[in-house]
Design a protein around this motif. Structure first.
Motif, PDB file in Angstrom:
ATOM      1  N   ALA A  75      48.189 112.252 -21.791  1.00  0.00           N
ATOM      2  CA  ALA A  75      48.914 112.383 -20.522  1.00  0.00           C
ATOM      3  C   ALA A  75      50.373 111.999 -20.701  1.00  0.00           C
ATOM      4  O   ALA A  75      51.267 112.649 -20.138  1.00  0.00           O
ATOM      5  N   LEU A 116      53.408 106.121 -19.044  1.00  0.00           N
ATOM      6  CA  LEU A 116      52.090 106.427 -19.613  1.00  0.00           C
ATOM      7  C   LEU A 116      52.096 106.189 -21.122  1.00  0.00           C
ATOM      8  O   LEU A 116      51.136 105.632 -21.672  1.00  0.00           O
ATOM      9  N   GLY A 132      56.055 109.819 -17.553  1.00  0.00           N
ATOM     10  CA  GLY A 132      55.509 110.045 -18.887  1.00  0.00           C
ATOM     11  C   GLY A 132      55.812 108.897 -19.830  1.00  0.00           C
ATOM     12  O   GLY A 132      54.974 108.517 -20.652  1.00  0.00           O
ATOM     13  N   ALA A 139      43.102 109.667 -23.558  1.00  0.00           N
ATOM     14  CA  ALA A 139      43.497 110.301 -22.294  1.00  0.00           C
ATOM     15  C   ALA A 139      44.896 109.859 -21.859  1.00  0.00           C
ATOM     16  O   ALA A 139      45.727 110.687 -21.458  1.00  0.00           O
ATOM     17  N   VAL A 140      45.171 108.569 -21.957  1.00  0.00           N
ATOM     18  CA  VAL A 140      46.482 108.055 -21.544  1.00  0.00           C
ATOM     19  C   VAL A 140      47.575 108.555 -22.497  1.00  0.00           C
ATOM     20  O   VAL A 140      48.656 108.961 -22.054  1.00  0.00           O
ATOM     21  N   VAL A 145      53.280 114.743 -19.905  1.00  0.00           N
ATOM     22  CA  VAL A 145      54.185 114.503 -18.776  1.00  0.00           C
ATOM     23  C   VAL A 145      55.603 114.199 -19.266  1.00  0.00           C
ATOM     24  O   VAL A 145      56.585 114.688 -18.692  1.00  0.00           O
TER      25      VAL A 145
END
Length: 125
Positions: free
Chosen positions: A77, A104, A101, A73-74, A81
């Motif tokens: 993302a 992340l 981004g 998920a990270v 981003v």
């Protein structure tokens, strides 16, 4: 079986496909302004996600952890981003999304560092 390694690979293949189409478009148009964003899509999206997929496929104990899902998920993302954020920054629209981004993506790599340190590589002997 569609484990976490598969989902990292799926993300990688989607990223490289988009990256190739984007690169072809830049070549045909002669406009290479977005080369930095394109490069990050290919490097972080294709190469990094693909390597994460290889690791989780080779290391089932790591793949079975709940941290692997958080990592996915990270990492997703981060790419979603960061790449548009770089494109926005290149068009002089601000750097906030690129910075978010990037953070992340760095967090994703720290999760991976912890995972590799904790689980090693491959099946335990």
């Amino acid at each position: 079986m569609r484990g976490i390694g598969f989902y990292f690979f799926l993300a990688a293949v989607l990223c490289v496909t988009l990256g190739m189409v984007w690169g072809i478009h830049m070549a045909i148009s002669g406009d290479h302004l977005m080369a930095g964003a394109h490069a990050h899509l290919n490097l972080v999206g294709w190469v990094t996600m693909g390597l994460f997929g290889v690791y989780y496929t080779l290391t089932p104990a790591a793949a079975a952890s709940s941290l692997a899902k958080i990592h996915l998920a990270v990492a997703l993302a981060g790419v979603v981003v960061m790449v548009p954020g770089i494109a926005i920054a290149l068009k002089h629209g601000g750097e906030a999304a690129a910075a978010a981004g990037s953070m992340l993506t760095a967090a994703s790599m720290l999760i991976f560092l912890y995972t590799v340190f904790k689980n090693g590589l491959g099946n335990p002997v």
